[in-house]
Design a protein around this motif. Structure first.
Motif, short mmCIF file in Angstrom:
data_model
loop_
_atom_site.label_atom_id
_atom_site.label_comp_id
_atom_site.label_asym_id
_atom_site.label_seq_id
_atom_site.Cartn_x
_atom_site.Cartn_y
_atom_site.Cartn_z
N PHE A 191 43.53 86.73 -27.93
CA PHE A 191 42.90 88.01 -28.28
C PHE A 191 42.78 88.18 -29.80
CE2 PHE A 191 43.57 92.59 -29.27
CZ PHE A 191 42.37 93.08 -28.77
N LEU A 192 43.86 87.90 -30.51
CA LEU A 192 43.87 88.11 -31.96
C LEU A 192 42.97 87.11 -32.69
CD1 LEU A 192 47.66 88.88 -32.46
CD2 LEU A 192 45.77 90.49 -32.69
N ARG A 193 42.94 85.86 -32.22
CA ARG A 193 42.05 84.89 -32.85
C ARG A 193 40.59 85.23 -32.59
NH1 ARG A 193 44.09 83.08 -37.05
NH2 ARG A 193 42.48 81.47 -37.13
N GLY A 194 40.32 85.85 -31.46
CA GLY A 194 38.95 86.34 -31.20
C GLY A 194 38.55 87.40 -32.20
N LEU A 195 39.48 88.30 -32.54
CA LEU A 195 39.21 89.34 -33.54
C LEU A 195 39.06 88.73 -34.94
CD1 LEU A 195 41.61 92.17 -32.31
CD2 LEU A 195 39.11 92.09 -32.11
N VAL A 196 39.83 87.68 -35.22
CA VAL A 196 39.65 86.96 -36.48
C VAL A 196 38.24 86.39 -36.55
CG1 VAL A 196 40.34 84.91 -37.78
CG2 VAL A 196 42.08 86.42 -36.84
N GLY A 197 37.80 85.80 -35.44
CA GLY A 197 36.44 85.25 -35.39
C GLY A 197 35.38 86.31 -35.64
N PHE A 198 35.59 87.52 -35.09
CA PHE A 198 34.63 88.61 -35.32
C PHE A 198 34.51 88.90 -36.82
CE2 PHE A 198 33.27 93.00 -35.65
CZ PHE A 198 32.27 93.09 -34.70
N GLY A 199 35.62 88.89 -37.53
CA GLY A 199 35.58 89.13 -38.97
C GLY A 199 34.93 88.00 -39.74
N ILE A 200 35.21 86.76 -39.33
CA ILE A 200 34.64 85.60 -40.01
C ILE A 200 33.11 85.61 -39.90
CG2 ILE A 200 34.48 83.07 -39.91
CD1 ILE A 200 37.38 83.01 -39.05
N GLY A 201 32.60 86.28 -38.85
CA GLY A 201 31.15 86.35 -38.68
C GLY A 201 30.42 86.94 -39.87
N GLY A 202 31.12 87.70 -40.71
CA GLY A 202 30.47 88.31 -41.88
C GLY A 202 30.53 87.45 -43.12
N ALA A 203 31.26 86.33 -43.08
CA ALA A 203 31.42 85.49 -44.28
C ALA A 203 30.10 84.96 -44.84
CB ALA A 203 32.38 84.35 -43.99
N VAL A 250 43.48 74.84 -24.54
CA VAL A 250 43.42 74.49 -25.96
C VAL A 250 42.00 74.67 -26.49
CG1 VAL A 250 43.68 72.62 -27.62
CG2 VAL A 250 45.35 72.88 -25.79
N ALA A 251 41.02 74.20 -25.72
CA ALA A 251 39.62 74.35 -26.12
C ALA A 251 39.22 75.83 -26.18
CB ALA A 251 38.71 73.60 -25.16
N LEU A 252 39.81 76.65 -25.30
CA LEU A 252 39.47 78.06 -25.26
C LEU A 252 39.92 78.79 -26.52
CD1 LEU A 252 38.10 80.11 -23.42
CD2 LEU A 252 40.32 80.62 -22.40
N ILE A 253 41.01 78.35 -27.13
CA ILE A 253 41.46 78.96 -28.39
C ILE A 253 40.40 78.79 -29.47
CG2 ILE A 253 43.16 78.82 -30.26
CD1 ILE A 253 45.22 78.00 -28.17
N THR A 254 39.81 77.60 -29.51
CA THR A 254 38.73 77.35 -30.47
C THR A 254 37.49 78.16 -30.11
OG1 THR A 254 39.55 75.11 -30.85
CG2 THR A 254 37.28 75.56 -31.51
N SER A 255 37.15 78.16 -28.83
CA SER A 255 35.92 78.82 -28.40
C SER A 255 35.96 80.33 -28.59
CB SER A 255 35.63 78.48 -26.93
OG SER A 255 35.29 77.14 -26.79
N VAL A 256 37.14 80.94 -28.38
CA VAL A 256 37.21 82.40 -28.49
C VAL A 256 36.98 82.85 -29.92
CG1 VAL A 256 39.71 82.66 -28.94
CG2 VAL A 256 38.49 84.39 -27.60
N VAL A 257 37.36 81.99 -30.88
CA VAL A 257 37.07 82.31 -32.29
C VAL A 257 35.56 82.36 -32.51
CG1 VAL A 257 37.29 81.51 -34.67
CG2 VAL A 257 39.24 81.33 -33.12
N PHE A 258 34.86 81.39 -31.93
CA PHE A 258 33.42 81.34 -32.11
C PHE A 258 32.69 82.41 -31.29
CE2 PHE A 258 34.59 76.88 -33.23
CZ PHE A 258 34.27 77.00 -34.58
N ILE A 259 33.29 82.82 -30.18
CA ILE A 259 32.72 83.96 -29.44
C ILE A 259 32.77 85.20 -30.32
CG2 ILE A 259 33.07 85.53 -27.50
CD1 ILE A 259 34.09 83.12 -25.88
N GLY A 260 33.94 85.43 -30.92
CA GLY A 260 34.07 86.58 -31.83
C GLY A 260 33.12 86.48 -33.01
N THR A 261 32.97 85.28 -33.56
CA THR A 261 32.09 85.10 -34.70
C THR A 261 30.64 85.33 -34.32
OG1 THR A 261 33.62 83.41 -35.49
CG2 THR A 261 31.50 83.51 -36.57
#
Length: 539
Positions: free
Chosen positions: A176-188, A120-131
């Motif tokens: 995987f997909l939430r990590g890619l979402v995080g990568f996009g959020i990095g530009g906000a 569960v924690a990894l789902i949150t963390s992978v978003v921030f890795i991508g970001t």
């Protein structure tokens, strides 16, 4: 905000060669840089005397010129700035919703897919890795190709993968997909970079804090959407509907102009002048007379500039400050749902109900949990109001310091045996201050770095913030189940250190104009010294 729209009294510099800047630059460290207000006061007084002397001796009057900053000061704050605030604010709402959804998604997937706590924690963390990976990439793109291009591209990316993640069939695909979402959020955060470059100096602090209000709106809207969607349609619909603000942003982005500051540094003076003319017309004001000066800078977006002598200390301190803001902000967001689910008794703060053996225990968020989550999310608004009052009075540095110290102070009662009402109140206050301080960092960072690497500086600072956000789920969701005391101590100590770091930042940017290049930052001290020396000789 009505007084921002008035035409201010602006002193325009005059140069004999309109294409060459008046200043001759010598490097200075960030500790000795003066503010523009100090420099302009000295320069204008001497310059007046020089022009009077030249007029008496019959010397030809030099041609009038003005900079982008001069033009924005003359145009003031008006209709145009309100429009761009609303449009960039939509991207900020989208960012907030994608972040806020993490605290809602975790308990649902914990039950639906029977996931252990570390997954569960990894789902949150992978978003921030991508970001964290995406932030410097989008920042570099914005410095190289323009703020408009970077912001639109990152929103398209986030929208596409945000929608796809709603259809993820298994845990691996969702990760995987939430990590890619995080990568996009990095530009906000480039929305703040772009917006700040259209603002006059006196309106910048409060204006950027107002656009930060869109983050609070997005966070509250996500909780309300979850309260409506989750009991009936489930988390997949919540993921899909959370992309609506990004759709609205992209529909309005055709109107979004490029930053004239970027165009000037890119050598596109005519395009910058056209944008400034449009802004002046929209606000019902006139541009200054003369020719727009341009300083072409081809070496934009170089990370090594952030480690030059005049920026090294500022860069390192800001990286830690941004790390601490995100670590603490997302930590209190995740702690809210964890502590609420633990119950009302003393065990909620002493670990009696939070044990490692409970990692597979299924417990959905209840209606009461959503309502309390909504109340703590509403803390974003009073936090912004407090900072709106302070940021232009005590300065950026002291505002951040105050917010960090108040957050630590509000964490202390959580060590004791307190009920759910008291728990909600202290979390509410803590979140108000940490969210307010986070927004001050968004004000300070674009002000302290020049246009040629401002977006990259924002990107790297955002990347450091995402590292903090990446780590915090393992503290707030995993370590909490072993020791509540240790968890709270980590957040408390981190914020105390960050408050000290904010206090020792070398530069206070209150009342300071945005700089166009590194040489602008260095010019102030040199010019002031030269002018004072000339004045002493003439006397």
């Amino acid at each position: 905000m009505d007084h921002w729209g008035r035409t201010p009294s602006v002193t325009y510099k005059r140069w004999r060669n309109p294409d060459q800047r008046e200043d001759n630059f010598v490097g200075q460290s960030d500790e000795v840089q003066g503010t523009d207000n100090e420099i302009c006061t000295i320069a204008s007084a001497v310059d007046t005397g020089i022009r009077k002397s030249a007029s008496r001796s019959g010397v030809q009057k030099p041609q009038d010129t003005f900079t982008v900053q001069d033009a924005l000061e003359a145009i003031g704050y008006g209709k145009f700035q309100w429009k761009i605030c609303l449009i960039t604010g939509l991207s900020w709402i989208g960012d907030a919703m994608e972040m806020m959804i993490l605290s809602i998604l975790a308990p649902e997937l914990h039950c639906d897919w029977r996931l252990p706590s570390y997954k569960v924690a990894l789902i949150t963390s992978v978003v921030f890795i991508g970001t964290g990976l995406g932030s410097p990439v989008w920042g570099n793109m914005s410095d190289m190709y323009g703020r408009r291009v970077g912001l639109i591209m990152c929103m398209c990316w986030t929208l596409f993968y945000g929608l796809l993640s709603a259809f993820a069939p298994v845990y691996g695909w969702l990760l995987f997909l939430r990590g890619l979402v995080g990568f996009g959020i990095g530009g906000a955060p480039q929305a703040v970079t772009m917006y700040s470059e259209f603002l006059p100096a006196k309106a910048r602090g409060i204006s950027i804090m107002l656009i930060a209000g869109f983050w609070a709106i997005g966070a509250v809207f996500e909780v309300l959407l979850a309260l409506w969607i989750m009991p009936t349609l489930g988390w997949r619909w919540l993921l899909g509907l959370s992309t609506i603000p990004m759709v609205l942003f992209l529909c309005c982005s055709f109107w979004l102009p490029e930053s004239p500051r970027f165009d000037v540094l890119a050598g596109k003076r005519e395009k910058a002048l056209a944008t400034l003319t449009y802004i002046a017309k929209d606000n019902g004001k006139a541009l200054p007379k003369g020719k727009l000066t341009a300083f072409k800078q081809s070496n934009r977006g170089r990370i090594k500039e952030l480690f030059s002598p005049q920026y090294l200390k500022t860069t390192l301190l800001l990286w830690f400050i941004w790390f601490s803001h995100a670590f603490s902000y997302y930590g209190i967001v995740l702690l809210t749902t964890e502590l609420f689910q633990a119950g009302d008794s003393c065990g909620s703060t002493q670990g009696a109900k939070i044990e490692p053996s409970c990692s597979l225990e299924c417990k959905f968020l209840t209606s009461a949990d959503y309502k309390d989550l909504l109340w703590t999310t509403l803390a974003e608004f009073p936090g912004l109001l407090v900072i709106l009052f302070l940021v232009d009075r005590i300065g950026r540095k002291k505002s951040m310091t105050l917010c960090f110290f108040m957050f630590s102070l509000c964490i202390l009662p959580l060590y004791a045996c307190i009920g759910r009402v008291a728990l909600t109140i202290f979390i509410f206050i803590a979140r108000a201050f940490i969210s307010g301080g986070y927004q001050v960092a968004f004000v300070y960072t674009p002000e302290v770095f020049p246009t040629e690497n401002r977006a990259l500086a924002m990107g790297t600072c955002s990347a450091m913030a995402r590292i903090g956000a990446l780590i915090t789920p393992f503290v707030a969701q995993v370590l909490l189940r072993k020791s509540v005391y240790l968890t709270l101590s980590i957040y408390c100590c981190c914020c105390l250190l960050a408050g000290i770091a904010a206090l020792i930042l070398p530069i206070e940017t209150l009342g300071r104009s945005l700089q166009e290049s590194n040489t602008d930052q260095e010019a102030g001290h040199t010019n002031a010294t030269t002018i004072q020396s000339n004045g002493s000789t003439n006397s």
